[in-house]
Each structure stands twice: as C-alpha cells, then as structure tokens.
Design a protein around this motif. Structure first.
Motif, PDB file in Angstrom:
ATOM      1  N   ALA A  67       7.701 -15.831  -0.623  1.00  0.00           N
ATOM      2  CA  ALA A  67       7.181 -16.685  -1.692  1.00  0.00           C
ATOM      3  C   ALA A  67       6.075 -17.601  -1.177  1.00  0.00           C
ATOM      4  N   HIS A  68       6.302 -18.234  -0.032  1.00  0.00           N
ATOM      5  CA  HIS A  68       5.265 -19.098   0.548  1.00  0.00           C
ATOM      6  C   HIS A  68       4.011 -18.290   0.867  1.00  0.00           C
ATOM      7  N   THR A  69       4.219 -17.131   1.459  1.00  0.00           N
ATOM      8  CA  THR A  69       3.098 -16.265   1.815  1.00  0.00           C
ATOM      9  C   THR A  69       2.327 -15.870   0.565  1.00  0.00           C
ATOM     10  N   GLY A  70       3.036 -15.559  -0.516  1.00  0.00           N
ATOM     11  CA  GLY A  70       2.395 -15.215  -1.785  1.00  0.00           C
ATOM     12  C   GLY A  70       1.545 -16.349  -2.325  1.00  0.00           C
ATOM     13  N   ARG A  71       2.041 -17.574  -2.206  1.00  0.00           N
ATOM     14  CA  ARG A  71       1.263 -18.742  -2.669  1.00  0.00           C
ATOM     15  C   ARG A  71      -0.008 -18.913  -1.836  1.00  0.00           C
ATOM     16  N   PHE A  72       0.113 -18.723  -0.520  1.00  0.00           N
ATOM     17  CA  PHE A  72      -1.075 -18.829   0.331  1.00  0.00           C
ATOM     18  C   PHE A  72      -2.102 -17.761  -0.056  1.00  0.00           C
ATOM     19  N   LEU A  73      -1.631 -16.543  -0.281  1.00  0.00           N
ATOM     20  CA  LEU A  73      -2.524 -15.438  -0.642  1.00  0.00           C
ATOM     21  C   LEU A  73      -3.201 -15.680  -1.989  1.00  0.00           C
ATOM     22  N   MET A  74      -2.445 -16.160  -2.962  1.00  0.00           N
ATOM     23  CA  MET A  74      -3.030 -16.438  -4.284  1.00  0.00           C
ATOM     24  C   MET A  74      -4.097 -17.521  -4.189  1.00  0.00           C
ATOM     25  N   SER A  75      -3.826 -18.553  -3.409  1.00  0.00           N
ATOM     26  CA  SER A  75      -4.800 -19.630  -3.232  1.00  0.00           C
ATOM     27  C   SER A  75      -6.068 -19.103  -2.556  1.00  0.00           C
ATOM     28  N   LEU A  76      -5.905 -18.295  -1.523  1.00  0.00           N
ATOM     29  CA  LEU A  76      -7.058 -17.723  -0.829  1.00  0.00           C
ATOM     30  C   LEU A  76      -7.833 -16.768  -1.731  1.00  0.00           C
ATOM     31  N   GLU A  77      -7.116 -16.046  -2.574  1.00  0.00           N
ATOM     32  CA  GLU A  77      -7.774 -15.133  -3.514  1.00  0.00           C
ATOM     33  C   GLU A  77      -8.581 -15.928  -4.545  1.00  0.00           C
ATOM     34  N   GLU A  78      -8.017 -17.017  -5.060  1.00  0.00           N
ATOM     35  CA  GLU A  78      -8.723 -17.872  -6.014  1.00  0.00           C
ATOM     36  C   GLU A  78      -9.998 -18.444  -5.411  1.00  0.00           C
ATOM     37  N   LYS A  79      -9.996 -18.666  -4.118  1.00  0.00           N
ATOM     38  CA  LYS A  79     -11.165 -19.212  -3.416  1.00  0.00           C
ATOM     39  C   LYS A  79     -12.148 -18.122  -3.013  1.00  0.00           C
ATOM     40  N   GLY A  80     -11.817 -16.872  -3.315  1.00  0.00           N
ATOM     41  CA  GLY A  80     -12.693 -15.751  -2.998  1.00  0.00           C
ATOM     42  C   GLY A  80     -12.687 -15.348  -1.538  1.00  0.00           C
ATOM     43  N   LEU A  81     -11.627 -15.701  -0.821  1.00  0.00           N
ATOM     44  CA  LEU A  81     -11.569 -15.445   0.617  1.00  0.00           C
ATOM     45  C   LEU A  81     -10.783 -14.191   0.969  1.00  0.00           C
ATOM     46  N   VAL A  82      -9.917 -13.746   0.058  1.00  0.00           N
ATOM     47  CA  VAL A  82      -9.170 -12.507   0.261  1.00  0.00           C
ATOM     48  C   VAL A  82      -9.159 -11.704  -1.029  1.00  0.00           C
ATOM     49  N   THR A  83      -8.936 -10.419  -0.878  1.00  0.00           N
ATOM     50  CA  THR A  83      -8.708  -9.553  -2.034  1.00  0.00           C
ATOM     51  C   THR A  83      -7.307  -8.996  -1.907  1.00  0.00           C
ATOM     52  N   ARG A  84      -6.704  -8.753  -3.078  1.00  0.00           N
ATOM     53  CA  ARG A  84      -5.358  -8.187  -3.128  1.00  0.00           C
ATOM     54  C   ARG A  84      -5.435  -6.959  -4.018  1.00  0.00           C
ATOM     55  N   ASN A  85      -5.221  -5.794  -3.419  1.00  0.00           N
ATOM     56  CA  ASN A  85      -5.362  -4.541  -4.146  1.00  0.00           C
ATOM     57  C   ASN A  85      -4.030  -3.812  -4.222  1.00  0.00           C
ATOM     58  N   PRO A  86      -3.665  -3.371  -5.444  1.00  0.00           N
ATOM     59  CA  PRO A  86      -2.412  -2.625  -5.588  1.00  0.00           C
ATOM     60  C   PRO A  86      -2.484  -1.276  -4.880  1.00  0.00           C
ATOM     61  N   SER A  87      -1.358  -0.895  -4.297  1.00  0.00           N
ATOM     62  CA  SER A  87      -1.261   0.363  -3.585  1.00  0.00           C
ATOM     63  C   SER A  87       0.198   0.816  -3.652  1.00  0.00           C
ATOM     64  N   LYS A  88       0.430   2.079  -3.396  1.00  0.00           N
ATOM     65  CA  LYS A  88       1.802   2.591  -3.399  1.00  0.00           C
ATOM     66  C   LYS A  88       2.283   2.785  -1.969  1.00  0.00           C
ATOM     67  N   LYS A  89       3.516   2.379  -1.737  1.00  0.00           N
ATOM     68  CA  LYS A  89       4.188   2.620  -0.462  1.00  0.00           C
ATOM     69  C   LYS A  89       5.469   3.352  -0.838  1.00  0.00           C
ATOM     70  N   GLY A  90       5.423   4.659  -0.730  1.00  0.00           N
ATOM     71  CA  GLY A  90       6.524   5.468  -1.257  1.00  0.00           C
ATOM     72  C   GLY A  90       6.494   5.378  -2.769  1.00  0.00           C
ATOM     73  N   LYS A  91       7.580   4.937  -3.346  1.00  0.00           N
ATOM     74  CA  LYS A  91       7.640   4.780  -4.797  1.00  0.00           C
ATOM     75  C   LYS A  91       7.360   3.346  -5.230  1.00  0.00           C
ATOM     76  N   ARG A  92       7.229   2.454  -4.264  1.00  0.00           N
ATOM     77  CA  ARG A  92       7.030   1.037  -4.580  1.00  0.00           C
ATOM     78  C   ARG A  92       5.556   0.684  -4.678  1.00  0.00           C
ATOM     79  N   LEU A  93       5.253  -0.225  -5.586  1.00  0.00           N
ATOM     80  CA  LEU A  93       3.906  -0.771  -5.714  1.00  0.00           C
ATOM     81  C   LEU A  93       3.824  -2.007  -4.824  1.00  0.00           C
ATOM     82  N   ILE A  94       2.844  -2.022  -3.932  1.00  0.00           N
ATOM     83  CA  ILE A  94       2.639  -3.172  -3.050  1.00  0.00           C
ATOM     84  C   ILE A  94       1.199  -3.638  -3.197  1.00  0.00           C
TER      85      ILE A  94
END
Length: 153
Positions: A67-94
C-alpha cells in the motif's frame, strides 16, 4: 559477543544509527524542496535499475508494504516521473513501473545532491570501512529475512 544490557548490543546500535541517518536524509530532502520525498527518491532510484518491475516486487526491494509503495508510485506518476503500464503475469494483471525521461533527469540531479550530502556527512572519509559494513549489513539482513520469514505489509 556478550553484553549485559540490550542497549549495549549490535541490534540496538544499528537501530540508533539508522534512525539518525534517516532523520538526516529526510531533513536534507525537506530543506532542499526537491519536489519529491526521500521515500519517493528511493522508489525512483530502485525503479531506475529495475525497469518494468511490479509494485509487489518493488515493495520487497525497498522493504515497504504494498500500500505504501502504491502511494509512492501514484505520487510519482502524478508528477510525471514514472509510468505504470498494465501487463499480465500468468493470469494476473499487474502494473509494470518505469522511470520517465523527466524522472531520470530529476534522479540524476538529486543523485548528485545526495552524493554531495553524503560527502558533507564525512562518510566518504570512511569509505573503505563503509563498503565492508554495507556488505556485512546485506548479509545480516538477508539471513534475518530468511530465518524469520519477515514480510513487510
């Protein structure tokens, strides 16, 4: 190594030193208004050497909960510093996470500042011993994580 009191033990000394170093770097980030926090810097730096890593694997590397890691990632994404792209790992969406060009530029700028801050703390004068200590701490951490099956939620 025998000790009469816990406060004379290696774990306690490491804990105290860790707290002092953490406070020093957090203050450094706050005083310099870099636009990201120390924790976000750690995430950005870790992503820069683990391109495309999932949030779960990132959390394991930085020893933070998902959860903490997710908040850091969302904040960095909002600032345009990271991208988060959906992908499949087996049957799971990551979500695969990567540093943007803007993020790499900021990381380079901050890395130079952090390196200078470390030099200002006079840790460079002890660099040879620091490398030995870092290796020892990695071994100790790895052994403890394995022996006690520690997970950060």
């Amino acid at each position: 190594m025998a000790f009469e009191h816990y406060t004379e033990s290696l774990p306690y000394e490491l804990e105290l030193t860790s707290r002092v170093l953490h406070e020093t770097i957090v203050r450094f980030f706050n005083e310099n208004n870099f636009g990201i926090t120390h924790d976000e810097f750690v995430v950005l730096d870790t992503l820069s050497i683990n391109d495309g890593i999932s949030q779960i694997d990132l959390a394991k590397l930085i020893l933070k909960g998902r959860a903490h890691t997710g908040r850091f990632l969302m904040s960095l994404e909002e600032k345009g510093l990271v991208t988060r792209n959906p992908s499949k790992k087996g049957k799971r969406l990551i979500m695969q996470n990567s540093v943007t060009t803007k993020g790499r530029q900021l990381l380079k700028q901050l890395s130079d500042s952090v390196e200078q801050h470390i030099k200002d703390m006079n840790l460079q004068d002890k660099q040879e011993n620091a490398f030995k200590l870092i290796e020892l701490l990695r071994v100790v951490r790895s052994d403890l994580l394995e022996k006690y099956d520690i997970k950060f939620q």
